[in-house]
Design an enzyme around this catalytic site. Structure first.
Site: not given
Ligand code: NAD
Length: 475
Positions: A170, A221-223, A225-226, A243, A277, A374
Site C-alpha cells: 500500500k 512512516g511517522s512515529t 502512526t507507527g 521504520e 528519515c 522532526e
Molecule cells: P505517515 O505515518 O503519515 O504515513 C505512512 C503510511 O502509513 C502511509 O501509507 C499512510 O497512508 C499510512 N497510514 C496512515 N495512518 C495509518 C494507520 N492508522 N494505520 C496504518 N497505516 C496508516 O508518514 P508519512 O508522513 O507518509 O512519512 C513521513 C514520516 O516517515 C517521517 O516521520 C519520516 O521520518 C518517516 N520515515 C521513516 C523512514 C525510516 O526508514 N525510518 C523512512 C522514510 C520516512
C-alpha cells in the site's frame, strides 16, 4: 509501461478502484491524475489472492524466487525514464533524485539475490541432528510513506518475496502512482497473487493492520502512526517491522576543512527538501568554526535552485503535500514568535506549489520545537557546542534514535564518539549511505526491527527447528 490509467494489481489482474482519489503535483498544487481508492472488499480480494498464492510460492526454490525478484529489478531499470518522470510529478523531487530512487530500487532487487537465509546446525551427534531453517510467515502487508515511495516499498518487497512470503503493498495516498506502475510491471513476472498493490485513503492502512489474513506488517512512516500500527497489529500478534521518524544530529568538529565540508553538510540536511528519515535535522558545530560554517551554509543556500523538480537545473523541489507544508510553516512561525534569528530563509515563497525556502535557525535553545521536533522539511537548527561530552549528551537527549554523523579529520576520535551515540546508524564524514547489505534499524522511538542485510531478510521469516532423534532405544 502503459501510460494513462492507474490500476491496482490484485491476483495478477489490473483492477480499477471502487472509488477514485486525486493525486496532486506539489510543484503547482493541482491534481493531475486519479488513483484507485480501494474498498474494504478490494483489500479482502488482494489478501485472498496473496493467501492462495502463498503455498506454491513458499515452496518455490529460493533461487527461483531470487531470479524473479532480480527480473523485477530489470523491468524497473528498463522503465527508468517514465517511472522517474512520474515520481517527480507526484512527489516533487528533482529528476536527478527521482532517477537515483528508481535506479536504486532496481539495484536493491538485484542485490537481494546475494542475501542468504541461514540454515543452522545446532547439534549433529550420534543421537540426534537438530537444524534450524527460516521459513516464511505468510502474507505481508507493506505500508510505505511519501518521501521515497518506490525505494522504501522495494525495501519491503525484496526481502518479503525472497523469504517466500506473498505481499500486499500500500503506497501513501499522496504518492501512489509510481508504486502502482511497479505493481503493473510485476504482473508479467510473478505468479498471480504473489505481488499485489492496492491504493486508497486513510482507512486502508488501518484495514490492513487489523486484517486477519495478513501475518506481518512492514511499515515505514511517522512515529505517531507507527504506534497505532503496533497497537492494531498486537490484536492477533502480527509480526511487525516499524521504520519510523528520526531527529538525526551532525557533530561538526573544529578540525574540518570548512570550505570542503559546507556543501556536504548542506546536502546532509536539505536533500529531498529535508524529507528524509535520516536527514540531518540538528547540526551541532564547534564554537571555533561556528561562524564560518554558518556563513558558508547561508551563502551556499542562496545559490541553490529551488523549483519544480521537472525543470532542468532545479536542485530542491517543493514540500510533498499541503499537510506537511503547513506543519513546516508552523514550526518556522513558532521560531519567529520565539524571536529566533534566521541565518537564511524564514519566509514562505509565494506560489501555488508547496515551496518553502531553505531556512537555517541561528543557535536556538535546545528545548525549542525547531530542535526537538522532526521538521521533515527544509528547516535546520544550527547549534553551537564547546565540549564533546556535553554535545554527546545533547545529541542523545531525544526519544528518536535513527542515525547521526560526525565530521572530523580524526577518524579514531570519530569512532569513539560514534559508539556513544544512541542511534541505529552512525556515519563519519558522510550521511545517508545505505546499502542492501547493512542492517538499518532505529533505536528508541525511531523503530522496531530491522531493514536490509541478512537481519532485514530474517524479519520476513520465522525460525523452524527440526530435531531428529536418530535411534530409538528399545525398552
Ligand atoms: P505517515 O505515518 O503519515 O504515513 C505512512 C503510511 O502509513 C502511509 O501509507 C499512510 O497512508 C499510512 N497510514 C496512515 N495512518 C495509518 C494507520 N492508522 N494505520 C496504518 N497505516 C496508516 O508518514 P508519512 O508522513 O507518509 O512519512 C513521513 C514520516 O516517515 C517521517 O516521520 C519520516 O521520518 C518517516 N520515515 C521513516 C523512514 C525510516 O526508514 N525510518 C523512512 C522514510 C520516512
Amino acid at each position: 509501461m502503459a501510460e494513462a490509467a492507474y490500476m491496482m494489481s490484485i491476483g495478477g489482474r489490473s483492477v480499477a478502484g471502487a472509488g477514485e482519489m486525486d493525486v496532486v503535483n506539489p510543484a503547482d498544487g493541482r491534481a493531475f491524475a486519479k488513483a484507485p481508492d480501494a474498498s474494504r472488499e478490494q483489500l479482502d480480494m488482494a489478501v485472498d489472492a496473496a493467501r492462495k498464492a502463498f503455498p506454491q510460492w513458499s515452496q518455490t526454490p529460493i533461487e527461483e524466487r531470487k531470479a524473479l525478484v532480480s527480473r523485477l529489478g530489470d523491468a524497473i531499470q528498463d522503465n527508468l525514464e517514465p517511472l522517474k518522470r512520474l515520481l517527480t510529478r507526484e512527489q516533487g523531487k528533482p529528476l536527478a533524485d527521482a532517477e537515483w530512487e528508481i535506479g536504486g530500487s532496481a539495484q536493491w532487487c538485484q542485490a537481494g539475490a546475494m542475501l542468504e537465509l541461514p540454515i543452522e546446525t545446532n547439534e549433529d551427534s550420534d543421537e540426534r541432528i537438530s537444524i534450524t531453517r527460516h521459513v516464511p510467515l505468510g502474507v505481508v502487508g507493506a505500508i510505505a510513506p511519501w518521501n521515497f515511495p518506490v525505494i522504501l516499498a522495494i525495501w519491503k518487497i525484496v526481502p518479503a518475496l525472497i523469504a517466500g512470503n506473498t505481499i500486499v503493498v500500500k503506497p501513501s495516498p499522496f504518492t501512489p502512482l509510481s508504486t502502482l506502475k511497479v505493481g503493473e510491471l510485476a504482473q508479467s513476472i510473478f505468479p498471480p497473487g504473489v505481488f499485489n498493490v492496492v491504493s486508497g485513503g486513510d482507512n486502508l492502512g488501518p484495514w490492513m493492520t487489523s486484517h486477519p489474513g495478513i501475518d506481518k506488517i512492514s511499515f515505514t512512516g511517522s512515529t505517531a502512526t507507527g504506534k497505532k500500527v503496533m497497537e492494531s497489529a498486537s490484536k492477533d500478534l502480527k509480526r511487525i517491522t516499524l521504520e519510523l521518524g528520526g531527529n538525526d544530529a551532525a557533530i561538526v568538529m573544529p578540525d574540518v576543512d570548512v570550505e570542503q565540508v559546507v556543501p556536504e553538510l548542506f546536502w546532509a540536511a536539505f536533500k529531498n527538501t529535508g524529507q528524509i528519515c535520516v536527514a540531518t535535522k540538528r547540526m551541532y558545530v564547534h564554537n571555533a568554526i561556528y561562524d564560518q560554517v554558518a556563513d558558508g551554509l547561508a551563502d551556499y543556500a542562496r545559490q541553490v535552485a529551488v523549483g519544480d523538480g521537472a525543470q532542468q537545473g532545479v536542485q530542491l523541489g517543493p514540500v510533498q503535500n499541503k499537510l506537511q507544508y503547513d506543519r513546516v510553516l508552523r514550526l518556522m512561525d513558532g521560531a519567529k514568535a520565539e524571536n529566533l534569528r534566521f541565518l537564511v530563509g524564514g519566509e514562505p515563497i509565494k506560489s501555488d506549489g508547496y515551496f518553502i525556502p531553505v531556512t537555517i535557525v541561528d543557535n536556538p535553545p535546545d528545548d525549542a520545537p525547531v530542535v526537538t521536533e522532526e521538521a521533515f522539511g527544509p528547516v535546520l537548527p544550527l547549534l553551537r557546542f564547546e565540549d564533546v561530552d556535553d554535545v554527546v549528551r545533547r545529541v542523545n537527549a531525544t526519544s528518536y534514535g535513527l542515525g547521526g554523523s560526525i565530521w572530523t579529520s580524526d577518524l579514531e576520535a570519530a569512532r569513539r564518539i560514534g559508539e556513544r551515540l544512541r542511534c541505529g546508524t552512525v556515519w563519519v564524514n558522510e550521511t545517508q549511505y545505505l546499502t542492501p547489505f547493512a542492517p538499518f534499524a532505529g533505536h528508541g522511538q525511531s523503530g522496531f526491527g530491522v531493514e536490509n542485510g541478512v537481519s532485514g531478510l530474517l524479519e520476513y521469516a520465522v525460525p523452524q527447528t527440526v530435531s531428529i532423534r536418530k535411534k530409538m532405544s528399545v525398552a
